[in-house]
Design a protein around this motif. Structure first.
Motif, PDB file in Angstrom:
ATOM      1  N   GLY A  87       0.797  -1.221   0.000  1.00 29.84           N
ATOM      2  CA  GLY A  87       0.000   0.000   0.000  1.00 29.84           C
ATOM      3  C   GLY A  87       0.829   1.270   0.000  1.00 29.84           C
ATOM      4  O   GLY A  87       0.305   2.364  -0.259  1.00 29.84           O
ATOM      5  N   ARG A  88       2.115   1.155   0.285  1.00 26.64           N
ATOM      6  CA  ARG A  88       2.995   2.329   0.298  1.00 26.64           C
ATOM      7  C   ARG A  88       4.071   2.258  -0.773  1.00 26.64           C
ATOM      8  O   ARG A  88       4.495   3.291  -1.303  1.00 26.64           O
ATOM      9  CB  ARG A  88       3.655   2.482   1.676  1.00 26.64           C
ATOM     10  CG  ARG A  88       2.685   2.662   2.819  1.00 26.64           C
ATOM     11  CD  ARG A  88       3.405   2.990   4.117  1.00 26.64           C
ATOM     12  NE  ARG A  88       4.325   1.942   4.524  1.00 26.64           N
ATOM     13  CZ  ARG A  88       5.637   2.116   4.687  1.00 26.64           C
ATOM     14  NH1 ARG A  88       6.172   3.305   4.503  1.00 26.64           N
ATOM     15  NH2 ARG A  88       6.397   1.110   5.065  1.00 26.64           N
ATOM     16  N   PHE A  89       4.543   1.071  -1.078  1.00 26.73           N
ATOM     17  CA  PHE A  89       5.600   0.882  -2.072  1.00 26.73           C
ATOM     18  C   PHE A  89       5.006   0.269  -3.335  1.00 26.73           C
ATOM     19  O   PHE A  89       4.077  -0.552  -3.261  1.00 26.73           O
ATOM     20  CB  PHE A  89       6.690  -0.051  -1.540  1.00 26.73           C
ATOM     21  CG  PHE A  89       7.513   0.503  -0.405  1.00 26.73           C
ATOM     22  CD1 PHE A  89       7.209   1.718   0.191  1.00 26.73           C
ATOM     23  CD2 PHE A  89       8.608  -0.203   0.068  1.00 26.73           C
ATOM     24  CE1 PHE A  89       7.969   2.219   1.236  1.00 26.73           C
ATOM     25  CE2 PHE A  89       9.384   0.278   1.106  1.00 26.73           C
ATOM     26  CZ  PHE A  89       9.061   1.484   1.691  1.00 26.73           C
ATOM     27  N   THR A  90       5.571   0.651  -4.470  1.00 23.21           N
ATOM     28  CA  THR A  90       5.107   0.114  -5.748  1.00 23.21           C
ATOM     29  C   THR A  90       6.309  -0.252  -6.613  1.00 23.21           C
ATOM     30  O   THR A  90       7.222   0.564  -6.785  1.00 23.21           O
ATOM     31  CB  THR A  90       4.249   1.147  -6.508  1.00 23.21           C
ATOM     32  OG1 THR A  90       3.149   1.548  -5.687  1.00 23.21           O
ATOM     33  CG2 THR A  90       3.714   0.553  -7.802  1.00 23.21           C
ATOM     34  N   ILE A  91       6.287  -1.469  -7.140  1.00 27.03           N
ATOM     35  CA  ILE A  91       7.340  -1.934  -8.050  1.00 27.03           C
ATOM     36  C   ILE A  91       6.821  -1.823  -9.478  1.00 27.03           C
ATOM     37  O   ILE A  91       5.685  -2.209  -9.768  1.00 27.03           O
ATOM     38  CB  ILE A  91       7.726  -3.385  -7.741  1.00 27.03           C
ATOM     39  CG1 ILE A  91       8.323  -3.479  -6.336  1.00 27.03           C
ATOM     40  CG2 ILE A  91       8.732  -3.900  -8.766  1.00 27.03           C
ATOM     41  CD1 ILE A  91       8.611  -4.907  -5.901  1.00 27.03           C
ATOM     42  N   SER A  92       7.681  -1.314 -10.347  1.00 26.24           N
ATOM     43  CA  SER A  92       7.344  -1.260 -11.764  1.00 26.24           C
ATOM     44  C   SER A  92       8.583  -1.593 -12.577  1.00 26.24           C
ATOM     45  O   SER A  92       9.694  -1.695 -12.042  1.00 26.24           O
ATOM     46  CB  SER A  92       6.797   0.115 -12.146  1.00 26.24           C
ATOM     47  OG  SER A  92       7.761   1.122 -11.908  1.00 26.24           O
ATOM     48  N   ARG A  93       8.363  -1.751 -13.860  1.00 26.23           N
ATOM     49  CA  ARG A  93       9.458  -2.217 -14.728  1.00 26.23           C
ATOM     50  C   ARG A  93       9.357  -1.522 -16.077  1.00 26.23           C
ATOM     51  O   ARG A  93       8.262  -1.376 -16.616  1.00 26.23           O
ATOM     52  CB  ARG A  93       9.300  -3.731 -14.884  1.00 26.23           C
ATOM     53  CG  ARG A  93      10.328  -4.450 -15.694  1.00 26.23           C
ATOM     54  CD  ARG A  93      10.046  -5.948 -15.648  1.00 26.23           C
ATOM     55  NE  ARG A  93       8.745  -6.253 -16.213  1.00 26.23           N
ATOM     56  CZ  ARG A  93       8.071  -7.376 -15.954  1.00 26.23           C
ATOM     57  NH1 ARG A  93       8.561  -8.268 -15.140  1.00 26.23           N
ATOM     58  NH2 ARG A  93       6.893  -7.575 -16.513  1.00 26.23           N
ATOM     59  N   ASP A  94      10.493  -1.089 -16.601  1.00 25.74           N
ATOM     60  CA  ASP A  94      10.580  -0.519 -17.950  1.00 25.74           C
ATOM     61  C   ASP A  94      11.458  -1.445 -18.760  1.00 25.74           C
ATOM     62  O   ASP A  94      12.686  -1.421 -18.639  1.00 25.74           O
ATOM     63  CB  ASP A  94      11.150   0.901 -17.888  1.00 25.74           C
ATOM     64  CG  ASP A  94      11.131   1.589 -19.242  1.00 25.74           C
ATOM     65  OD1 ASP A  94      11.235   0.888 -20.275  1.00 25.74           O
ATOM     66  OD2 ASP A  94      11.027   2.827 -19.263  1.00 25.74           O
ATOM     67  N   ASN A  95      10.825  -2.288 -19.578  1.00 31.12           N
ATOM     68  CA  ASN A  95      11.591  -3.285 -20.335  1.00 31.12           C
ATOM     69  C   ASN A  95      12.533  -2.635 -21.346  1.00 31.12           C
ATOM     70  O   ASN A  95      13.631  -3.130 -21.588  1.00 31.12           O
ATOM     71  CB  ASN A  95      10.641  -4.240 -21.045  1.00 31.12           C
ATOM     72  CG  ASN A  95       9.840  -5.081 -20.064  1.00 31.12           C
ATOM     73  OD1 ASN A  95      10.241  -5.251 -18.911  1.00 31.12           O
ATOM     74  ND2 ASN A  95       8.703  -5.582 -20.510  1.00 31.12           N
ATOM     75  N   ALA A  96      12.115  -1.532 -21.921  1.00 35.35           N
ATOM     76  CA  ALA A  96      12.960  -0.855 -22.915  1.00 35.35           C
ATOM     77  C   ALA A  96      14.250  -0.334 -22.290  1.00 35.35           C
ATOM     78  O   ALA A  96      15.308  -0.344 -22.921  1.00 35.35           O
ATOM     79  CB  ALA A  96      12.181   0.279 -23.560  1.00 35.35           C
ATOM     80  N   LYS A  97      14.164   0.111 -21.044  1.00 30.19           N
ATOM     81  CA  LYS A  97      15.350   0.606 -20.344  1.00 30.19           C
ATOM     82  C   LYS A  97      16.030  -0.484 -19.520  1.00 30.19           C
ATOM     83  O   LYS A  97      17.065  -0.240 -18.905  1.00 30.19           O
ATOM     84  CB  LYS A  97      14.971   1.767 -19.427  1.00 30.19           C
ATOM     85  CG  LYS A  97      14.482   2.997 -20.169  1.00 30.19           C
ATOM     86  CD  LYS A  97      14.195   4.138 -19.213  1.00 30.19           C
ATOM     87  CE  LYS A  97      13.756   5.375 -19.981  1.00 30.19           C
ATOM     88  NZ  LYS A  97      13.465   6.517 -19.077  1.00 30.19           N
ATOM     89  N   ASN A  98      15.402  -1.668 -19.507  1.00 31.82           N
ATOM     90  CA  ASN A  98      15.919  -2.785 -18.708  1.00 31.82           C
ATOM     91  C   ASN A  98      16.154  -2.363 -17.255  1.00 31.82           C
ATOM     92  O   ASN A  98      17.185  -2.650 -16.644  1.00 31.82           O
ATOM     93  CB  ASN A  98      17.218  -3.366 -19.295  1.00 31.82           C
ATOM     94  CG  ASN A  98      17.323  -4.867 -19.061  1.00 31.82           C
ATOM     95  OD1 ASN A  98      16.318  -5.591 -19.096  1.00 31.82           O
ATOM     96  ND2 ASN A  98      18.529  -5.348 -18.830  1.00 31.82           N
TER      97      ASN A  98
END
Length: 118
Positions: free
Chosen positions: A64-75
């Motif tokens: 609820g406070r932290f969020t993980i995300s990913r940018d595959n183009a930038k690896n």
């Protein structure tokens, strides 16, 4: 050669936000399980969250406070830290491992310090 390089740590007041980055080379973050861990002074390293394929998991302490995300183009994988508390003070590490029911974290970054003042 696999390298994971974290950045974005710093000093922030309680209630503030930071975004950590983990730039990967030598492996595709789109395929590997990418995890975030943290280690506070005098404590064991603990799991904060991970992203695998399209699934994201969080420890109860950060949900609820932290969020993980990913940018595959930038690896690159990110950890957005919101509503920070002094107890979130720790060195934050990025890790990578092969996706599966149980992830063996084979690769680790050097860590980035997050300090939350009250």
């Amino acid at each position: 050669q696999v390298q994971l390089v974290e950045s974005g740590g710093g000093l922030v007041q309680a209630g503030g936000s930071l975004r950590l980055s983990c730039a990967a080379s030598g492996l595709p973050v789109s395929i590997y399980a990418m995890g975030w861990f943290r280690q506070a002074p005098g404590k064991e390293r603990e799991f904060a969250g991970r992203i695998s394929w399209r699934e994201v998991y969080y420890a109860d302490s950060v949900k609820g406070r932290f969020t993980i995300s990913r940018d595959n183009a930038k690896n690159t994988v990110y950890l957005q830290l919101n509503s920070l508390k002094p107890e979130d003070t720790a060195v934050y590490y990025c890790a990578a491992g092969r996706s599966g029911p149980s992830v063996e974290w084979a690769y680790w970054g050097q860590g980035t310090q997050v300090t939350v003042s009250s």
